[in-house]
Scaffold this motif. Structure first.
Motif, PDB file in Angstrom:
ATOM      1  N   MET A 272       4.784   3.364 -12.301  1.00 51.60           N
ATOM      2  CA  MET A 272       6.219   3.370 -12.040  1.00 51.60           C
ATOM      3  C   MET A 272       6.943   4.483 -12.793  1.00 51.60           C
ATOM      4  O   MET A 272       8.144   4.672 -12.625  1.00 51.60           O
ATOM      5  N   ALA A 273       6.225   5.227 -13.606  1.00 52.49           N
ATOM      6  CA  ALA A 273       6.854   6.359 -14.299  1.00 52.49           C
ATOM      7  C   ALA A 273       7.221   7.463 -13.323  1.00 52.49           C
ATOM      8  O   ALA A 273       8.074   8.308 -13.629  1.00 52.49           O
TER       9      ALA A 273
ATOM     10  N   HIS B 234      11.385   8.096  -8.635  1.00 52.31           N
ATOM     11  CA  HIS B 234      12.501   9.022  -8.716  1.00 52.31           C
ATOM     12  C   HIS B 234      13.636   8.494  -7.850  1.00 52.31           C
ATOM     13  O   HIS B 234      13.470   8.286  -6.651  1.00 52.31           O
ATOM     14  N   PHE B 235      14.779   8.266  -8.472  1.00 50.45           N
ATOM     15  CA  PHE B 235      15.951   7.769  -7.760  1.00 50.45           C
ATOM     16  C   PHE B 235      17.047   8.824  -7.803  1.00 50.45           C
ATOM     17  O   PHE B 235      17.174   9.581  -8.791  1.00 50.45           O
ATOM     18  N   PRO B 236      17.852   8.906  -6.758  1.00 48.16           N
ATOM     19  CA  PRO B 236      18.973   9.877  -6.777  1.00 48.16           C
ATOM     20  C   PRO B 236      19.878   9.690  -7.974  1.00 48.16           C
ATOM     21  O   PRO B 236      20.395  10.643  -8.529  1.00 48.16           O
TER      22      PRO B 236
ATOM     23  N   GLY C   9       0.776  -1.232   0.000  1.00 41.90           N
ATOM     24  CA  GLY C   9       0.000   0.000   0.000  1.00 41.90           C
ATOM     25  C   GLY C   9       0.806   1.280   0.000  1.00 41.90           C
ATOM     26  O   GLY C   9       0.247   2.346   0.289  1.00 41.90           O
ATOM     27  N   LEU C  10       2.057   1.253  -0.309  1.00 44.10           N
ATOM     28  CA  LEU C  10       2.896   2.462  -0.263  1.00 44.10           C
ATOM     29  C   LEU C  10       2.630   3.349  -1.472  1.00 44.10           C
ATOM     30  O   LEU C  10       2.313   2.859  -2.564  1.00 44.10           O
TER      31      LEU C  10
ATOM     32  N   SER D  73       9.653   4.462  -4.050  1.00 44.01           N
ATOM     33  CA  SER D  73      10.934   4.643  -4.737  1.00 44.01           C
ATOM     34  C   SER D  73      12.086   4.789  -3.749  1.00 44.01           C
ATOM     35  O   SER D  73      13.197   4.315  -4.016  1.00 44.01           O
ATOM     36  N   LEU D  74      11.824   5.407  -2.574  1.00 43.84           N
ATOM     37  CA  LEU D  74      12.868   5.535  -1.555  1.00 43.84           C
ATOM     38  C   LEU D  74      13.230   4.166  -0.975  1.00 43.84           C
ATOM     39  O   LEU D  74      14.410   3.868  -0.739  1.00 43.84           O
ATOM     40  N   PHE D  75      12.216   3.360  -0.705  1.00 44.08           N
ATOM     41  CA  PHE D  75      12.474   2.001  -0.198  1.00 44.08           C
ATOM     42  C   PHE D  75      13.311   1.206  -1.199  1.00 44.08           C
ATOM     43  O   PHE D  75      14.287   0.544  -0.836  1.00 44.08           O
TER      44      PHE D  75
END
Length: 778
Positions: A235-236, A239-241, A205-206, A212-214
């Motif tokens: 999934m678009a 956002h990843f560092p 449920g996130l 994306s952080l997990f």
């Protein structure tokens, strides 16, 4: 004053209900398991001692766990407290549970979590605290003392909002971690980095941002990643560092998610980051689209296992030919599309599966023609196993012909279809070894079945016999049919496993089992065993039966005879007559013969035959029509004599009596019997027509059979008419004992009355004739 009284009454009532429920908790001493689930308990029941290993208190009304509740349960290994109303757990409540391995506190009302609860639980391996009311996992590290922890479930679907770095402090390895966070708003970067190896991570449920952080934190540590309970997966928005990241996930699972055509394309693009991914599962989900996956990126996919199970789609009938996804399936070796409303696989798409070895299309909408199209020439070139069970197939010859195009197919499951009939011949793949036709409404097995089979399952059909030669068959599953006997070993000589459970088999013999020289397992449970003497003797004499038969002896019960129905075959006892019928019959016959001989001897001694014969003859004579002179006496005397005494009777006595004045009328058998008439009737009629019966007694008379008959009828007449119509003449001295003993009245007459004796002296003859004439006249 009233309110305290009511409060005291309610407390007492709750205590009484709890005590009553406690008494209903069953305790299994063998496994040391105390089951108090769903007993409406308001508190932890007393009595948990050192002998307890498992305690189930789930689905009750417990609100508080006190320090004294489990103090004595020092050996407890499993404690289930889920789905209660627990709000408070005292600090020392679990202090004595040093051997506890599993603790479930899920679905309660805990708002604050304390590390002191877990301080003494050094052996704990599984902990579930999800579904409570807490907002965060606490101000201090909650699990730092749980060095053996391997399975952890945290979070809830309403208030859990913050996940911090310290939350998993002290944990470096987990088999499974589940985080439920529909309202998770804050995630501190690096919170999962402390877990260096995580085999299975479930994120439920996130939101996309938090998710994306997990994923960024676990990109190098997670083996299997499952995303659960997500609406409109997009999934678009991940956002990843780092613009390009590599995720070490090997298995990716989507469960209970909503997908569209565009989100499928986005997911495929996301999978490009998973260079080690080889297994993808989509379970219990919903797809809204028609399969037009435009813009699918051309990626090098290493996915080998693809599973789609319980996928719903309201527009399945409009699904496209999937040509846009053909480049993604070339490396797949195992494909499962179960309960996904598959009704057709386009031939061109099927030909794209160059590496597929296993295909599961069970619980779908495939019909004969659709399957034939899906198994077109050149499709599935390496396919070895096909499961098309529980579809809408009806013609087995069409299915066989379609499968024959698969040159490498060795295993085929087409069970739970509705095959109308089985033809006499079919064309199958040359290398087919396994065939499942169970629950297909088949009532006859024909040569349509390929002889190359090693395993055949035809269970749950309507078969009454199995007479098909399969020389290579090693395993036969034919349970839940209507067989009355074991299949013959000549048909399946190499059989190692035979299952005939739930048929109508009456029994089997030693010879039948010996014929199966390779048999290792026989499952003959739940049959209608007729426990004959031969069958029971064979069962008890063969130790191999107990080793061979599955479920022996508990599931092998006698169905007959009636008096032992329901008893185990191994202990049933038959009656003597059932096992030694011939001996019992012989004994009865001998007994009857002895009784017959005894009765015959008694009849002989008591002259029963004579009485029966006399009564029968007299009754027969009585039934004859009356004669003309039946009411008048025709003769003065009937003369009974022996043929050897005829010279004296005919030349001496008859002239003397018939030539006297007035003459006597005598009845002689030679002269007066009616020719052609039954001699017995002649005797009786002549006696009835005569006033007297004159017996000329001598040794010859006693030896004469007909004289005995005449004596018999005379004797009967004495009883019938109660008169003295008998005159005895002793032609020669004779003892009264010479007469048969049964003529009791004649013997009495000879002993009590004067009888005439033919004199030896001629001078006494006149007196004899005078006395005789007088006797005849009287």
């Amino acid at each position: 004053m009233t309110e305290p009284v009511w409060s005291l009454w309610l407390v007492s009532l709750a205590g009484a209900v709890s005590l009553s429920a406690q008494e209903d908790c069953p305790f299994d001493a063998a496994s040391a398991f105390w089951n108090c689930s769903s007993k409406a308990l308001a508190a932890v029941p007393p009595g948990a001692g050192g002998d307890l290993l498992e305690l189930d208190l789930s689905f009750n009304r417990i609100e508080r766990v006190r320090a004294a509740d489990l103090k004595s349960a020092v050996n407890l290994q499993t404690l289930l407290l889920q789905s209660n109303q627990i709000q408070t757990i005292e600090e020392e409540a679990f202090h004595s549970l040093v051997r506890l391995e599993r603790l479930d506190l899920s679905r309660n009302n805990l708002t604050l979590l304390s590390p002191s609860w877990f301080r003494s639980l050094a052996s704990l391996k599984k902990l579930n605290i999800k579904g409570n009311q807490y907002l965060e996992l606490g101000e201090r590290p909650l699990f730092s003392s749980l060095q053996e922890l391997r399975f952890l479930s945290v979070g809830n679907d309403n208030g859990f909002s913050t996940f911090r770095k310290r939350d998993l402090e002290g944990i470096s390895f987990l088999e499974e971690l589940e985080i439920e966070g529909q309202n998770l708003k804050q995630y501190e970067q690096g919170s999962l980095k402390s877990v260096r190896l995580l085999n299975y991570l479930i994120l439920s449920g996130l939101s996309t941002d938090i998710l994306s952080l997990f994923i960024y934190d676990i990109r190098k540590s997670v083996v299997c990643l499952e995303l659960r309970n997500m609406k409109q997966l997009n999934m678009a928005h991940f956002h990843f560092p780092d613009q390009a990241i590599s995720i070490a996930v090997q298995k990716f699972v989507l469960r209970n998610v909503e997908l569209s055509d565009s989100s499928v394309v986005q997911t495929i693009g996301f999978l490009a980051n998973m260079g080690h991914l080889h297994e993808l599962e989509i379970l219990d989900s919903r797809h809204q689209g028609v399969g037009e996956f435009y813009g699918v990126p051309h990626i090098s996919s290493n996915i080998q296992v693809l599973t789609i199970r319980n996928m719903s789609n309201d527009q399945f009938y409009a699904f496209s030919d999937l040509y846009t996804a053909m480049s993604l399936v070339k490396n797949i070796t195992k494909l499962t599309a179960e309960n996904a409303k598959v009704y057709l696989i386009p031939c061109v798409f099927a030909q794209s599966f160059h590496s597929l070895q296993y295909l599961d299309l069970s619980v779908n909408l495939l019909m004969d023609t659709a399957l034939d199209h899906s198994l077109c020439e050149g499709a599935w070139p390496k396919l070895q196993t096909l499961n098309a069970s529980q579809n809408s197939l009806k013609q087995i010859q069409v299915v066989a012909g379609s499968a024959a195009r698969l040159a490498n197919l060795s295993s085929l499951d087409i069970s739970q279809n509705n095959f109308e009939a089985m033809p006499d011949s079919c064309v199958w793949p040359k290398h087919l070894r396994y065939l499942n036709l169970s629950s297909s409404k088949i009532d006859r097995i024909t040569r349509c079945i390929p002889p190359s089979l090693e395993v055949l399952d035809v269970s749950s059909n309507n078969l009454q016999e199995f007479r098909l030669s399969l020389p290579h068959l090693q395993e036969l599953y034919i349970q839940s049919n209507k067989l009355a006997a074991l299949p013959g070993a000549s048909f399946i000589p190499r059989a190692r496993v035979i299952s005939i459970q739930g048929n109508r088999v009456f029994g089997f013999s030693e010879q039948q089992l010996e014929d199966f020289s390779n048999l290792e397992t026989l499952d003959a449970r739940d049959n209608s065993f007729h426990c004959t003497c031969e069958f029971l003797a064979f069962i008890r004499s063969q130790a191999r039966v107990s080793q061979l038969c599955v479920g022996w002896p508990r599931d092998y019960l006698c169905d007959g005879p009636e008096y032992i129905r329901g008893k185990e075959v191994g202990v049933a006892q038959l009656q003597l007559a059932d096992c030694h019928f011939a001996s019992v019959v012989a004994l009865i016959c001998i007994s009857l013969l002895v009784v017959f001989l005894v009765v015959a001897l008694l009849c002989y001694k008591l002259h029963a035959i004579w009485y029966v014969k006399m009564i029968w003859a007299w009754l027969q004579a009585k039934r004859k029509p009356q004669r003309v002179c039946s009411k008048e006496i025709c003769y003065d005397a009937f003369v009974s004599y022996s043929e050897r005494d005829s010279e004296w009777v005919e030349n001496v006595m008859v002239p003397e009596l018939e030539h006297t004045s007035p003459p006597f009328r005598l009845c002689l058998h030679k002269r007066d019997f009616t020719p052609g008439k039954w001699i017995v009737d002649n005797i009786i009629d002549s006696m009835e027509k005569s006033s007297k019966t004159l017996f000329v007694l001598s040794e010859h008379f006693v030896q004469s059979e007909w004289c005995k008959y005449e004596l018999d009828f005379s004797h009967f007449r004495l009883f019938d008419e109660n008169n003295d119509a008998v005159i005895l003449i002793l032609l020669e001295p004779i003892s009264s004992h010479t007469l048969p003993k049964r003529f009791c009245k004649l013997r009495k007459l000879m002993n009590t009355k004067t009888y005439l004796e033919w004199p030896r002296d001629e001078e006494e003859e006149p007196v004899f004739w005078f006395n005789l004439k007088t006797a005849v006249k009287s």
